[in-house]
Scaffold this active site. Structure first.
Site, mmCIF file in Angstrom:
data_model
loop_
_atom_site.group_PDB
_atom_site.id
_atom_site.type_symbol
_atom_site.label_atom_id
_atom_site.label_comp_id
_atom_site.label_asym_id
_atom_site.label_seq_id
_atom_site.Cartn_x
_atom_site.Cartn_y
_atom_site.Cartn_z
ATOM 1 C CB CYS A 171 58.395 79.479 -21.918
ATOM 2 S SG CYS A 171 56.999 80.317 -22.692
ATOM 3 C CG HIS B 238 54.008 84.187 -36.504
ATOM 4 N ND1 HIS B 238 54.085 82.816 -36.596
ATOM 5 C CD2 HIS B 238 54.821 84.542 -35.487
ATOM 6 C CE1 HIS B 238 54.927 82.367 -35.665
ATOM 7 N NE2 HIS B 238 55.392 83.393 -34.983
ATOM 8 C CG HIS C 260 55.758 78.117 -32.888
ATOM 9 N ND1 HIS C 260 56.457 79.298 -32.982
ATOM 10 C CD2 HIS C 260 55.911 77.491 -34.095
ATOM 11 C CE1 HIS C 260 57.024 79.372 -34.181
ATOM 12 N NE2 HIS C 260 56.708 78.288 -34.879
ATOM 13 C CG ASP D 132 55.595 71.469 -23.516
ATOM 14 O OD1 ASP D 132 54.681 72.289 -23.702
ATOM 15 O OD2 ASP D 132 56.800 71.755 -23.612
ATOM 16 N NE ARG E 241 55.203 74.974 -23.256
ATOM 17 C CZ ARG E 241 56.236 75.418 -24.008
ATOM 18 N NH1 ARG E 241 56.487 76.713 -24.117
ATOM 19 N NH2 ARG E 241 57.008 74.551 -24.645
ATOM 20 C CB CYS F 255 54.588 79.484 -26.902
ATOM 21 S SG CYS F 255 56.008 80.348 -26.306
#
Ligand SMILES: [Zn+2]
Length: 131
Positions: free
Chosen positions: A67, A103, A106, A110, A118, A120
């Site tokens: 990704c 932060h 996310h 999936d 996952r 990310c």
């Protein structure tokens, strides 16, 4: 004041972090995909919060999701805070450092491994400590 154990003013964060780190960590930005230094990083060790150095992820849980951002199928227990994020017309789960509220990225459900998760993660949100 907020609920996090590590408390700093935005001015203090600004001084400590680079401009890009501040944009992502404190203003919930996202680095461009396939640009992060840890995207294809495979050494053994742990990944810590760039803002406060709390360990968040282990290299054992890192996988190549394709990704464009570093991806993990699990986080270190208790180190991540999960918040429902409805920005940009999507329903997502934002992940924050539970120690300082920065932060990180996310998490999506999936994932290809047994955990189904996952994570990310922005490379600029994390630092790497070699084992
Ligand atoms: Zn932190």
């Amino acid at each position: 004041m907020n609920k996090y154990p590590i408390q700093k003013s935005e001015a203090e964060w600004k001084e400590q972090l680079t401009e890009e780190e501040y944009r992502v960590l404190r203003q919930k930005g996202t680095e461009r995909p396939f640009t992060g230094k840890y995207n294809l990083h495979v050494d053994d060790g742990q990944y810590t919060c760039m803002a406060c150095s709390t360990p968040l992820f282990l290299s054992d849980n890192k996988f190549d999701s394709g990704c464009g951002w570093p991806s993990f199928d699990e986080s270190i227990e208790g180190r991540i805070e999960y918040i429902r994020d409805t920005s940009h017309g999507m329903i997502r789960t934002e992940i924050l450092c539970a120690s300082c509220g920065s932060h990180i990225g996310h998490v999506f459900d999936d994932g290809p491994t047994e955990s189904g998760q996952r994570y990310c993660v922005n490379s600029v949100s994390i630092n790497f400590n070699k084992k």
